[in-house]
Write a protein that holds these residues in place. Sequence first.
Motif, PDB file in Angstrom:
ATOM      1  N   ALA A   1       0.842  -1.195   0.000  1.00 48.82           N
ATOM      2  CA  ALA A   1       0.000   0.000   0.000  1.00 48.82           C
ATOM      3  C   ALA A   1       0.878   1.246   0.000  1.00 48.82           C
ATOM      4  O   ALA A   1       1.924   1.281   0.653  1.00 48.82           O
ATOM      5  CB  ALA A   1      -0.904   0.004   1.229  1.00 48.82           C
ATOM      6  N   PRO A   2       0.497   2.274  -0.750  1.00 51.37           N
ATOM      7  CA  PRO A   2       1.337   3.478  -0.840  1.00 51.37           C
ATOM      8  C   PRO A   2       1.585   4.102   0.526  1.00 51.37           C
ATOM      9  O   PRO A   2       0.701   4.149   1.382  1.00 51.37           O
ATOM     10  CB  PRO A   2       0.504   4.402  -1.728  1.00 51.37           C
ATOM     11  N   ALA A   3       2.804   4.560   0.703  1.00 49.41           N
ATOM     12  CA  ALA A   3       3.163   5.254   1.944  1.00 49.41           C
ATOM     13  C   ALA A   3       2.833   6.736   1.807  1.00 49.41           C
ATOM     14  O   ALA A   3       2.558   7.242   0.719  1.00 49.41           O
ATOM     15  CB  ALA A   3       4.651   5.054   2.229  1.00 49.41           C
ATOM     16  N   ARG A   4       2.865   7.432   2.932  1.00 47.54           N
ATOM     17  CA  ARG A   4       2.633   8.873   2.927  1.00 47.54           C
ATOM     18  C   ARG A   4       3.903   9.587   3.374  1.00 47.54           C
ATOM     19  O   ARG A   4       4.590   9.148   4.297  1.00 47.54           O
ATOM     20  CB  ARG A   4       1.473   9.246   3.854  1.00 47.54           C
ATOM     21  N   ALA A   5       4.190  10.677   2.700  1.00 50.82           N
ATOM     22  CA  ALA A   5       5.300  11.539   3.089  1.00 50.82           C
ATOM     23  C   ALA A   5       4.757  12.756   3.814  1.00 50.82           C
ATOM     24  O   ALA A   5       3.642  13.212   3.540  1.00 50.82           O
ATOM     25  CB  ALA A   5       6.089  11.973   1.863  1.00 50.82           C
ATOM     26  N   THR A   6       5.534  13.271   4.739  1.00 52.66           N
ATOM     27  CA  THR A   6       5.187  14.511   5.419  1.00 52.66           C
ATOM     28  C   THR A   6       5.923  15.662   4.747  1.00 52.66           C
ATOM     29  O   THR A   6       7.147  15.605   4.579  1.00 52.66           O
ATOM     30  CB  THR A   6       5.565  14.445   6.899  1.00 52.66           C
ATOM     31  N   VAL A   7       5.172  16.671   4.341  1.00 53.82           N
ATOM     32  CA  VAL A   7       5.738  17.852   3.695  1.00 53.82           C
ATOM     33  C   VAL A   7       5.679  19.010   4.687  1.00 53.82           C
ATOM     34  O   VAL A   7       4.611  19.306   5.246  1.00 53.82           O
ATOM     35  CB  VAL A   7       4.958  18.216   2.411  1.00 53.82           C
ATOM     36  N   SER A   8       6.805  19.656   4.923  1.00 51.13           N
ATOM     37  CA  SER A   8       6.847  20.823   5.814  1.00 51.13           C
ATOM     38  C   SER A   8       7.474  22.002   5.073  1.00 51.13           C
ATOM     39  O   SER A   8       8.340  21.822   4.209  1.00 51.13           O
ATOM     40  CB  SER A   8       7.627  20.513   7.096  1.00 51.13           C
ATOM     41  N   ASN A   9       7.031  23.184   5.432  1.00 60.27           N
ATOM     42  CA  ASN A   9       7.363  24.388   4.687  1.00 60.27           C
ATOM     43  C   ASN A   9       8.345  25.262   5.474  1.00 60.27           C
ATOM     44  O   ASN A   9       8.021  25.770   6.545  1.00 60.27           O
ATOM     45  CB  ASN A   9       6.073  25.170   4.398  1.00 60.27           C
ATOM     46  N   ASP A  10       9.551  25.444   4.928  1.00 60.05           N
ATOM     47  CA  ASP A  10      10.560  26.313   5.535  1.00 60.05           C
ATOM     48  C   ASP A  10      10.831  27.545   4.676  1.00 60.05           C
ATOM     49  O   ASP A  10      11.939  28.098   4.691  1.00 60.05           O
ATOM     50  CB  ASP A  10      11.879  25.550   5.742  1.00 60.05           C
TER      51      ASP A  10
ATOM     52  N   GLU B   1       1.845  27.240  -5.450  1.00 63.64           N
ATOM     53  CA  GLU B   1       0.808  26.502  -4.737  1.00 63.64           C
ATOM     54  C   GLU B   1       1.186  25.037  -4.616  1.00 63.64           C
ATOM     55  O   GLU B   1       2.065  24.542  -5.331  1.00 63.64           O
ATOM     56  CB  GLU B   1      -0.540  26.641  -5.447  1.00 63.64           C
ATOM     57  N   VAL B   2       0.516  24.364  -3.688  1.00 64.39           N
ATOM     58  CA  VAL B   2       0.756  22.947  -3.437  1.00 64.39           C
ATOM     59  C   VAL B   2      -0.563  22.207  -3.601  1.00 64.39           C
ATOM     60  O   VAL B   2      -1.586  22.602  -3.026  1.00 64.39           O
ATOM     61  CB  VAL B   2       1.327  22.714  -2.022  1.00 64.39           C
ATOM     62  N   ALA B   3      -0.557  21.143  -4.393  1.00 64.16           N
ATOM     63  CA  ALA B   3      -1.724  20.274  -4.559  1.00 64.16           C
ATOM     64  C   ALA B   3      -1.329  18.874  -4.098  1.00 64.16           C
ATOM     65  O   ALA B   3      -0.233  18.401  -4.403  1.00 64.16           O
ATOM     66  CB  ALA B   3      -2.182  20.242  -6.013  1.00 64.16           C
ATOM     67  N   TRP B   4      -2.227  18.199  -3.343  1.00 59.53           N
ATOM     68  CA  TRP B   4      -1.861  16.893  -2.804  1.00 59.53           C
ATOM     69  C   TRP B   4      -3.097  16.046  -2.545  1.00 59.53           C
ATOM     70  O   TRP B   4      -4.221  16.542  -2.485  1.00 59.53           O
ATOM     71  CB  TRP B   4      -1.070  17.059  -1.514  1.00 59.53           C
ATOM     72  N   ARG B   5      -2.835  14.748  -2.390  1.00 61.20           N
ATOM     73  CA  ARG B   5      -3.851  13.790  -1.940  1.00 61.20           C
ATOM     74  C   ARG B   5      -3.352  13.128  -0.671  1.00 61.20           C
ATOM     75  O   ARG B   5      -2.211  12.668  -0.608  1.00 61.20           O
ATOM     76  CB  ARG B   5      -4.127  12.731  -3.012  1.00 61.20           C
ATOM     77  N   ALA B   6      -4.220  13.065   0.315  1.00 58.61           N
ATOM     78  CA  ALA B   6      -3.845  12.428   1.578  1.00 58.61           C
ATOM     79  C   ALA B   6      -3.910  10.913   1.481  1.00 58.61           C
ATOM     80  O   ALA B   6      -3.231  10.206   2.225  1.00 58.61           O
ATOM     81  CB  ALA B   6      -4.742  12.928   2.707  1.00 58.61           C
ATOM     82  N   THR B   7      -4.743  10.392   0.572  1.00 53.41           N
ATOM     83  CA  THR B   7      -4.848   8.962   0.296  1.00 53.41           C
ATOM     84  C   THR B   7      -4.901   8.792  -1.218  1.00 53.41           C
ATOM     85  O   THR B   7      -5.265   9.727  -1.944  1.00 53.41           O
ATOM     86  CB  THR B   7      -6.110   8.351   0.926  1.00 53.41           C
ATOM     87  N   PRO B   8      -4.557   7.609  -1.730  1.00 57.11           N
ATOM     88  CA  PRO B   8      -4.526   7.431  -3.179  1.00 57.11           C
ATOM     89  C   PRO B   8      -5.846   7.740  -3.877  1.00 57.11           C
ATOM     90  O   PRO B   8      -5.855   8.266  -4.993  1.00 57.11           O
ATOM     91  CB  PRO B   8      -4.149   5.947  -3.344  1.00 57.11           C
TER      92      PRO B   8
ATOM     93  N   LEU C   1       1.789  18.960   5.935  1.00 58.12           N
ATOM     94  CA  LEU C   1       0.730  18.094   5.416  1.00 58.12           C
ATOM     95  C   LEU C   1       1.297  16.707   5.174  1.00 58.12           C
ATOM     96  O   LEU C   1       2.515  16.532   5.020  1.00 58.12           O
ATOM     97  CB  LEU C   1       0.128  18.685   4.132  1.00 58.12           C
ATOM     98  N   ASP C   2       0.407  15.711   5.138  1.00 60.95           N
ATOM     99  CA  ASP C   2       0.769  14.335   4.800  1.00 60.95           C
ATOM    100  C   ASP C   2       0.144  13.990   3.454  1.00 60.95           C
ATOM    101  O   ASP C   2      -1.039  14.283   3.220  1.00 60.95           O
ATOM    102  CB  ASP C   2       0.281  13.357   5.865  1.00 60.95           C
ATOM    103  N   ALA C   3       0.916  13.349   2.572  1.00 63.20           N
ATOM    104  CA  ALA C   3       0.446  13.130   1.213  1.00 63.20           C
ATOM    105  C   ALA C   3       0.973  11.826   0.640  1.00 63.20           C
ATOM    106  O   ALA C   3       2.118  11.440   0.895  1.00 63.20           O
ATOM    107  CB  ALA C   3       0.889  14.288   0.317  1.00 63.20           C
TER     108      ALA C   3
ATOM    109  N   ILE D   1       6.554  20.290 -10.343  1.00 63.95           N
ATOM    110  CA  ILE D   1       7.303  19.107  -9.902  1.00 63.95           C
ATOM    111  C   ILE D   1       6.408  18.297  -8.964  1.00 63.95           C
ATOM    112  O   ILE D   1       5.885  18.835  -7.977  1.00 63.95           O
ATOM    113  CB  ILE D   1       8.604  19.489  -9.173  1.00 63.95           C
ATOM    114  N   ARG D   2       6.237  17.030  -9.283  1.00 61.61           N
ATOM    115  CA  ARG D   2       5.382  16.162  -8.474  1.00 61.61           C
ATOM    116  C   ARG D   2       6.203  15.008  -7.897  1.00 61.61           C
ATOM    117  O   ARG D   2       6.979  14.366  -8.589  1.00 61.61           O
ATOM    118  CB  ARG D   2       4.232  15.604  -9.315  1.00 61.61           C
ATOM    119  N   PHE D   3       5.998  14.750  -6.601  1.00 63.47           N
ATOM    120  CA  PHE D   3       6.569  13.587  -5.929  1.00 63.47           C
ATOM    121  C   PHE D   3       5.430  12.629  -5.595  1.00 63.47           C
ATOM    122  O   PHE D   3       4.369  13.064  -5.142  1.00 63.47           O
ATOM    123  CB  PHE D   3       7.256  13.989  -4.627  1.00 63.47           C
TER     124      PHE D   3
END
Length: 324
Positions: free
Chosen positions: A29-38, A270-277, A292-294, A314-316
């Motif tokens: 199952a896909p893992a989630r990464a935590t994105v933090s803004n500095d 801007e940042v666009a993300w999905r928390a679950t697939p 955020l978690d994505a 750029i998308r991860f």
Amino acid sequence: MHRTRLLTRHTATLLALCSLLACATASAAPARATVSNDTHATACAEEDNVSLNLDGAGIRRFRVEALPPAYLATIEQDRTAPDFSGCNFDGSAHPTDPRFSFKERRVVLHDGPRWQIVGITLPSFWRSEQVPVRVDSRSDRGFHMIQVFAKTGTRSLEALVMYPSDGYWRIKPLPPARFGDGVYGSSFVMGPIEQAGRPMARIASIVIESRPLAFRLRFANGGEAKVGVREISEARTTLDVAMKPGRGQGPRFAVLRSMYVAPDNADMSEVAWRATPDGAEQRKPLPEISTLDATDVRFGRSIPSRHNTTAPDIRFGSFETGPR
């Protein structure tokens, strides 16, 4: 009776296989990464003031894509001229950077039917490291940039550049013909991240394979990464990354670096993300992002910028964990 025993045994085997498959499916199952803004504020359109950190304990594999901005079809002219009007430097070097001198050179390391790979040593650079590089059977060292040009018909177009001395990457899709060679925007660094005035990764050596195209990195802390170039096209440029952690490596596996002055003056805004697939896409302006978690995250723009207008998003994504 014999047939009954065989059927029973067959059923048990199927049940066992189903159980194993369920376990495999669950572990994949896909893992989630935590994105933090500095990010910090700036008036300089040539300063990388954006830092978006990607952390994930145990994440070993992921995908990075450069995608055309959503508005690309609506514009006819790119804006690529540098703008130092709000800066305290002229582009030759950042005033806070160390400066080391080198003998300038350009070396064609590979020239095949699909790719040309070029090594560039700049007259000055902010890092002193001279990383060994091998391309197929050819060895060299001391390059500040490794450029990859994709051969498409009569044109050779640069689609990737990586920086051995500090571990940075820039990628872009092939541009429509009206935009010439296109333009880079955001950059990113991958691997064991450390701070040295800015995020960086110390690379001990690089091996580049041309068929299929892949970079094999060995880091100074003993970790490793394979970066496979999966696709270079007008639709996207895609890297598949697999990492093996080294000594003392924490959960941070990548940092996106970019420029933001205002929504219409930014390499990403801007940042666009999905928390679950299968979850709904969420989207926020960069200044509103904290943490955020994505399962996938896209750093980009939805309105044209007056700076590097065609630069890609750029998308991860495709985060997967592995043995710790």
